[in-house]
Design a protein around this motif. Structure first.
Motif, PDB file in Angstrom:
ATOM      1  N   LYS A 161     -66.062  -8.162   2.043  1.00  0.00           N
ATOM      2  CA  LYS A 161     -65.052  -8.715   2.938  1.00  0.00           C
ATOM      3  C   LYS A 161     -63.737  -8.693   2.174  1.00  0.00           C
ATOM      4  N   VAL A 162     -62.661  -8.429   2.870  1.00  0.00           N
ATOM      5  CA  VAL A 162     -61.366  -8.230   2.218  1.00  0.00           C
ATOM      6  C   VAL A 162     -60.298  -9.036   2.946  1.00  0.00           C
ATOM      7  N   ILE A 163     -59.213  -9.311   2.234  1.00  0.00           N
ATOM      8  CA  ILE A 163     -58.023  -9.915   2.837  1.00  0.00           C
ATOM      9  C   ILE A 163     -57.029  -8.782   3.074  1.00  0.00           C
ATOM     10  N   ASN A 164     -56.843  -8.426   4.345  1.00  0.00           N
ATOM     11  CA  ASN A 164     -55.988  -7.291   4.698  1.00  0.00           C
ATOM     12  C   ASN A 164     -54.599  -7.426   4.081  1.00  0.00           C
ATOM     13  N   ASN A 165     -54.120  -6.338   3.517  1.00  0.00           N
ATOM     14  CA  ASN A 165     -52.759  -6.225   2.988  1.00  0.00           C
ATOM     15  C   ASN A 165     -52.498  -7.103   1.762  1.00  0.00           C
ATOM     16  N   SER A 166     -53.528  -7.723   1.209  1.00  0.00           N
ATOM     17  CA  SER A 166     -53.313  -8.590   0.037  1.00  0.00           C
ATOM     18  C   SER A 166     -52.921  -7.782  -1.200  1.00  0.00           C
ATOM     19  N   HIS A 167     -53.189  -6.464  -1.189  1.00  0.00           N
ATOM     20  CA  HIS A 167     -52.805  -5.622  -2.325  1.00  0.00           C
ATOM     21  C   HIS A 167     -51.290  -5.510  -2.467  1.00  0.00           C
ATOM     22  N   ILE A 172     -51.747 -11.910  -8.040  1.00  0.00           N
ATOM     23  CA  ILE A 172     -51.539 -13.321  -7.720  1.00  0.00           C
ATOM     24  C   ILE A 172     -52.860 -14.084  -7.860  1.00  0.00           C
ATOM     25  N   ARG A 173     -52.767 -15.386  -7.988  1.00  0.00           N
ATOM     26  CA  ARG A 173     -53.953 -16.229  -8.041  1.00  0.00           C
ATOM     27  C   ARG A 173     -54.465 -16.463  -6.615  1.00  0.00           C
ATOM     28  N   ILE A 174     -55.782 -16.541  -6.483  1.00  0.00           N
ATOM     29  CA  ILE A 174     -56.383 -16.687  -5.162  1.00  0.00           C
ATOM     30  C   ILE A 174     -55.891 -17.940  -4.451  1.00  0.00           C
ATOM     31  N   GLU A 175     -55.635 -19.002  -5.209  1.00  0.00           N
ATOM     32  CA  GLU A 175     -55.190 -20.244  -4.561  1.00  0.00           C
ATOM     33  C   GLU A 175     -53.781 -20.133  -3.980  1.00  0.00           C
ATOM     34  N   LEU A 177     -52.931 -17.654  -2.046  1.00  0.00           N
ATOM     35  CA  LEU A 177     -53.036 -17.004  -0.742  1.00  0.00           C
ATOM     36  C   LEU A 177     -53.164 -18.066   0.340  1.00  0.00           C
ATOM     37  N   ASP A 178     -52.415 -17.903   1.402  1.00  0.00           N
ATOM     38  CA  ASP A 178     -52.462 -18.829   2.525  1.00  0.00           C
ATOM     39  C   ASP A 178     -53.531 -18.329   3.502  1.00  0.00           C
ATOM     40  N   PHE A 179     -54.775 -18.768   3.293  1.00  0.00           N
ATOM     41  CA  PHE A 179     -55.892 -18.214   4.048  1.00  0.00           C
ATOM     42  C   PHE A 179     -55.769 -18.444   5.554  1.00  0.00           C
ATOM     43  N   GLU A 180     -55.121 -19.509   5.937  1.00  0.00           N
ATOM     44  CA  GLU A 180     -54.985 -19.787   7.371  1.00  0.00           C
ATOM     45  C   GLU A 180     -54.162 -18.714   8.079  1.00  0.00           C
ATOM     46  N   ASN A 181     -53.295 -18.054   7.319  1.00  0.00           N
ATOM     47  CA  ASN A 181     -52.430 -17.033   7.912  1.00  0.00           C
ATOM     48  C   ASN A 181     -52.773 -15.621   7.434  1.00  0.00           C
ATOM     49  N   GLU A 182     -53.925 -15.473   6.803  1.00  0.00           N
ATOM     50  CA  GLU A 182     -54.358 -14.153   6.337  1.00  0.00           C
ATOM     51  C   GLU A 182     -55.446 -13.616   7.259  1.00  0.00           C
ATOM     52  N   LEU A 200     -55.836  -3.938  -6.148  1.00  0.00           N
ATOM     53  CA  LEU A 200     -55.234  -5.263  -5.986  1.00  0.00           C
ATOM     54  C   LEU A 200     -55.600  -5.930  -4.661  1.00  0.00           C
ATOM     55  N   LEU A 201     -56.406  -5.257  -3.834  1.00  0.00           N
ATOM     56  CA  LEU A 201     -56.888  -5.863  -2.602  1.00  0.00           C
ATOM     57  C   LEU A 201     -57.905  -6.959  -2.938  1.00  0.00           C
ATOM     58  N   PHE A 202     -57.692  -8.167  -2.436  1.00  0.00           N
ATOM     59  CA  PHE A 202     -58.672  -9.231  -2.650  1.00  0.00           C
ATOM     60  C   PHE A 202     -59.952  -8.887  -1.886  1.00  0.00           C
ATOM     61  N   HIS A 203     -61.085  -8.927  -2.600  1.00  0.00           N
ATOM     62  CA  HIS A 203     -62.368  -8.595  -1.981  1.00  0.00           C
ATOM     63  C   HIS A 203     -63.472  -9.483  -2.532  1.00  0.00           C
ATOM     64  N   ALA A 204     -64.531  -9.633  -1.740  1.00  0.00           N
ATOM     65  CA  ALA A 204     -65.658 -10.496  -2.094  1.00  0.00           C
ATOM     66  C   ALA A 204     -66.889  -9.985  -1.363  1.00  0.00           C
ATOM     67  N   SER A 205     -68.070 -10.503  -1.723  1.00  0.00           N
ATOM     68  CA  SER A 205     -69.273 -10.180  -0.950  1.00  0.00           C
ATOM     69  C   SER A 205     -70.195 -11.387  -0.916  1.00  0.00           C
ATOM     70  N   ASN A 206     -70.918 -11.514   0.202  1.00  0.00           N
ATOM     71  CA  ASN A 206     -71.830 -12.643   0.403  1.00  0.00           C
ATOM     72  C   ASN A 206     -73.259 -12.298  -0.013  1.00  0.00           C
ATOM     73  N   LYS A 207     -74.117 -13.303   0.028  1.00  0.00           N
ATOM     74  CA  LYS A 207     -75.536 -13.106  -0.226  1.00  0.00           C
ATOM     75  C   LYS A 207     -76.154 -12.279   0.899  1.00  0.00           C
ATOM     76  N   THR A 208     -77.295 -11.658   0.587  1.00  0.00           N
ATOM     77  CA  THR A 208     -78.043 -10.915   1.597  1.00  0.00           C
ATOM     78  C   THR A 208     -78.874 -11.878   2.437  1.00  0.00           C
ATOM     79  N   THR A 209     -78.839 -11.704   3.763  1.00  0.00           N
ATOM     80  CA  THR A 209     -79.596 -12.602   4.642  1.00  0.00           C
ATOM     81  C   THR A 209     -80.585 -11.871   5.537  1.00  0.00           C
TER      82      THR A 209
END
Length: 240
Positions: A161-167, A172-175, A177-182, A200-209
């Motif tokens: 999962k990524v935060i669009n245009n965050s690159h 920058i530090r993750i804190e 980022l204004d997640f409510e407006n991202e 520089l794109l912020f990205h992450a991944s979740n657990k497998t379900t």
């Protein structure tokens, strides 16, 4: 297959049908042969939640002929131009019941051959005889990553999962980022498809379900010459 506008504006792009079923099966066969032959290799990392091969293109070089097929070469050249080379590669195998997850982050380091004092190269680390360093932002901004999907990847088996245009915001530090407006996007990719992303794109991944395996070949590219005799430790020219 020009996706450079989306890569520039959003920081990523998904392209399916880059590899045929036969090409994927050949990649799987080569990877399985390598892991069975050399399971004690120091570049192999194995746990209940993840199997990884660092320096993948050097450990399993036979895969390069299948990875750099006509489709991928055309995608690289049409979106980025000529002169790029491999700087790093990792193979990830996230098993069916994996609880492994990765929090939001930017890819800020590169692998180099030695530690020397160079202006604006900072945050040095050494792991398994491999030096890593954070280079100047302009190097990271020019680089790109291609993730080749060996399995169909969805939100249920750890798709990025990524935060669009965050690159575009620099380092920058993750804190900050204004997640409510991202805008967040879950990057689902078909088997044989790829995801292109900027470091520089912020990205992450979740657990497998969903009890489905997720295998990905992650390859980083650059065309930057490093200063003062510093060199990319995994630099490999590919044929395109």
């Amino acid at each position: 297959m020009i996706h450079s506008k989306q890569i520039h504006s959003e920081g990523f792009s998904i392209i399916n049908n880059v590899f045929t079923e036969n090409e994927i099966e050949n990649l799987i066969s080569l990877i399985e042969n390598a892991t069975q032959k050399d399971s004690d290799n120091a570049t192999f990392r194995k746990s209940q939640d993840l199997f990884a091969i660092r320096q993948f293109h050097k450990e399993v070089p036979e895969t390069l002929a299948f990875i750099f097929n006509e489709n991928l070469n055309e995608i690289i050249e049409s979106n980025f131009g000529k002169g790029y080379f491999i700087t790093k590669s990792i193979y990830f195998d996230k098993p069916e019941k994996s609880n492994w997850f990765v929090a939001y982050h930017q890819d800020l380091t590169i692998s180099v051959d030695r530690k020397i004092e160079v202006e604006n190269f900072e945050n040095w680390t050494l792991k398994q005889n491999q030096f890593a360093v954070q280079p100047p932002t302009e190097i990271l901004e020019d680089n790109f990553t291609i993730r080749i999907h060996i399995d169909k990847t969805t939100k249920d088996n750890g798709a990025l999962k990524v935060i669009n245009n965050s690159h575009s915001k620099g380092i920058i530090r993750i804190e900050n980022l204004d997640f409510e407006n991202e805008k967040e996007t879950i990057c689902e990719v078909d088997k044989g498809g790829i995801m292109i992303m900027k470091p520089l794109l912020f990205h992450a991944s979740n657990k497998t379900t969903n009890n489905e395996r997720r295998r990905v070949i992650h390859i980083e590219f650059s065309k930057q010459q490093l200063p003062n005799g510093l060199e990319w430790s995994e630099k490999t020219i590919f044929q395109n």
